[in-house]
Design an enzyme around this catalytic site. Structure first.
Site, PDB file in Angstrom:
ATOM      1  CG  ASP A 104      -8.157 -20.312   7.653  1.00  0.00           C
ATOM      2  OD1 ASP A 104      -7.122 -20.050   8.299  1.00  0.00           O
ATOM      3  OD2 ASP A 104      -8.287 -20.067   6.443  1.00  0.00           O
TER       4      ASP A 104
ATOM      5  CB  CYS B 286      -0.810 -17.093   7.316  1.00  0.00           C
ATOM      6  SG  CYS B 286      -1.452 -17.680   5.724  1.00  0.00           S
TER       7      CYS B 286
HETATM    8  P1  RI2 Z   1      -8.848 -13.515   6.308  1.00  0.00           P
HETATM    9  C1  RI2 Z   1      -5.812 -17.843   5.540  1.00  0.00           C
HETATM   10  O1  RI2 Z   1      -5.866 -19.153   5.042  1.00  0.00           O
HETATM   11  C2  RI2 Z   1      -4.931 -17.705   6.763  1.00  0.00           C
HETATM   12  O2  RI2 Z   1      -4.887 -18.859   7.562  1.00  0.00           O
HETATM   13  C3  RI2 Z   1      -5.602 -16.521   7.447  1.00  0.00           C
HETATM   14  O3  RI2 Z   1      -5.255 -16.377   8.799  1.00  0.00           O
HETATM   15  C4  RI2 Z   1      -7.056 -16.882   7.233  1.00  0.00           C
HETATM   16  O4  RI2 Z   1      -7.115 -17.411   5.907  1.00  0.00           O
HETATM   17  C5  RI2 Z   1      -8.032 -15.741   7.390  1.00  0.00           C
HETATM   18  O5  RI2 Z   1      -7.969 -14.847   6.324  1.00  0.00           O
HETATM   19  P2  RI2 Z   1      -5.734 -19.450   3.454  1.00  0.00           P
HETATM   20  O6  RI2 Z   1      -7.089 -19.229   2.839  1.00  0.00           O
HETATM   21  O7  RI2 Z   1     -10.267 -13.888   6.190  1.00  0.00           O
HETATM   22  O8  RI2 Z   1      -4.685 -18.509   2.928  1.00  0.00           O
HETATM   23  O9  RI2 Z   1      -8.586 -12.775   7.589  1.00  0.00           O
HETATM   24  O10 RI2 Z   1      -5.291 -20.895   3.382  1.00  0.00           O
HETATM   25  O11 RI2 Z   1      -8.351 -12.764   5.105  1.00  0.00           O
END
Ligand code: RI2
Length: 318
Positions: free
Chosen positions: A200, A131
């Site tokens: 998350d 991701c």
């Molecule tokens: P940062 C994202 O989820 C991913 O799962 C990623 O690992 C997590 O958020 C943390 O993101 P989504 O919001 O805070 O894209 O490290 O569903 O940027």
């Protein structure tokens, strides 16, 4: 919920979080603090209790958009607990100051976390990502600033292919990038020094909630003996799990998995699209935060220190 008094900016931010135009825990948290600040500044409320009620309503509305990303309630907790006062002016000033303080802490936290994570990475290492996580990128950026040359195997991360964002940003940092489909991960793990993922939400028992596919990757990485490192600021700690609440896993739309034309060809099947999964602590080697790196089982100590024993939620009506 009476949303009549909510400012357009609150609706815009909620909409952007829901559609994932604003995504990633840190971005969601910043946007949430911005929205609460705007509500406080632009409100027509004539008394402090009226403004406080509006802020609680705004927080509950924002919280209804995405259930898993704990940075959203943590941003609300931070701002609402400090936005107090006996007059409209006092509540407004405290809301503005606490939102600004929250954003500043977030920015510093990510830099500090990046330096902690960079210490784990050696010159010439290869990481595998899943991701897109700004906390992960902060670790890589700090390592690159230290003069380390890194390579990355980047999983595309179905269904939304957010690995593409990671691939682009890693290239911008000068990292060699190999993009693979998710199911190819095991083949490449022997060449990988660290699996480096974000989070998350992190539960009190050290379980890590991250983009769906993380838990499978962690199991395979453990079987291969590849360390699994989670880069996640303390904003990702979920204090509600201290009292036994489970982290709710967001279920997203079928259209992210199956296009309309394919749906017509396939016929009557059920499509499930969980956005996240839970990796048990035994598969995780370290959680890297701005406060240092922790074995997953010990994050509960940090959680108690930062949030106290039993959270009372400031968006609930008194
Ligand atoms: P940062 C994202 O989820 C991913 O799962 C990623 O690992 C997590 O958020 C943390 O993101 P989504 O919001 O805070 O894209 O490290 O569903 O940027």
């Amino acid at each position: 919920m009476d949303r009549g008094a909510l400012q357009p900016r609150v609706h815009d931010v909620a909409g952007a979080i829901e559609t994932m135009e604003t995504r990633g825990a840190a971005n969601i948290a910043t946007a949430t603090a911005d929205a609460l600040e705007t509500q406080a500044v632009e409100s027509d409320a004539e008394t402090a209790p009226e403004l406080l009620a509006e802020l609680r309503t705004a927080a509950r509305f924002l919280l209804s958009t995405r259930p898993t990303a704990v940075s959203l309630p943590n941003a609300c907790r931070y701002v609402l607990r400090r936005a107090t006062g006996d007059t409209v002016e006092a509540v407004r000033t405290n809301a503005v100051e606490s939102a600004a303080e929250f954003r500043a802490r977030l920015e510093t936290a990510q830099d500090d976390l990046g330096r902690v994570g960079a210490n784990r990475l050696r010159d010439g290492d290869t990481i595998m990502t899943h991701c897109h996580s700004t906390d992960v990128l902060a670790c890589v950026e700090a390592a690159v600033e230290d003069g380390k040359q890194l390579s990355a195997i980047v999983k595309e991360t179905r269904p939304r292919q957010q690995g593409h964002i990671t691939a682009r940003e890693l290239r911008e940092l000068g990292v060699d990038v190999t993009l693979v489909v998710d199911s190819a991960a095991r083949r490449y793990l022997d060449d990988v020094d660290h699996v480096l993922v974000g989070a998350d939400a992190i539960a009190a028992d050290g379980s890590v909630v991250n983009k769906v596919g993380t838990s499978g990757l962690a199991v395979v990485a453990r079987e291969r003996g590849t360390p699994i490192v989670v880069a996640a600021g303390t904003l990702k700690l979920d204090p509600a799990t201290m009292t036994g609440n489970a982290v709710e896993i967001e279920m997203r739309e079928e259209s992210e998995v199956l296009e309309e034309t394919d749906r017509e060809t396939i016929g009557d099947v059920t499509v499930e699209n969980p956005a996240f999964d839970v990796t048990p602590p035994r598969y995780i080697d370290a959680i890297v935060t701005e406060r240092g790196q922790f074995p997953p089982e010990s994050v509960v100590t940090l959680m108690r220190e930062l949030f106290g024993e039993g959270p009372t939620e400031p968006w609930q009506e008194p």
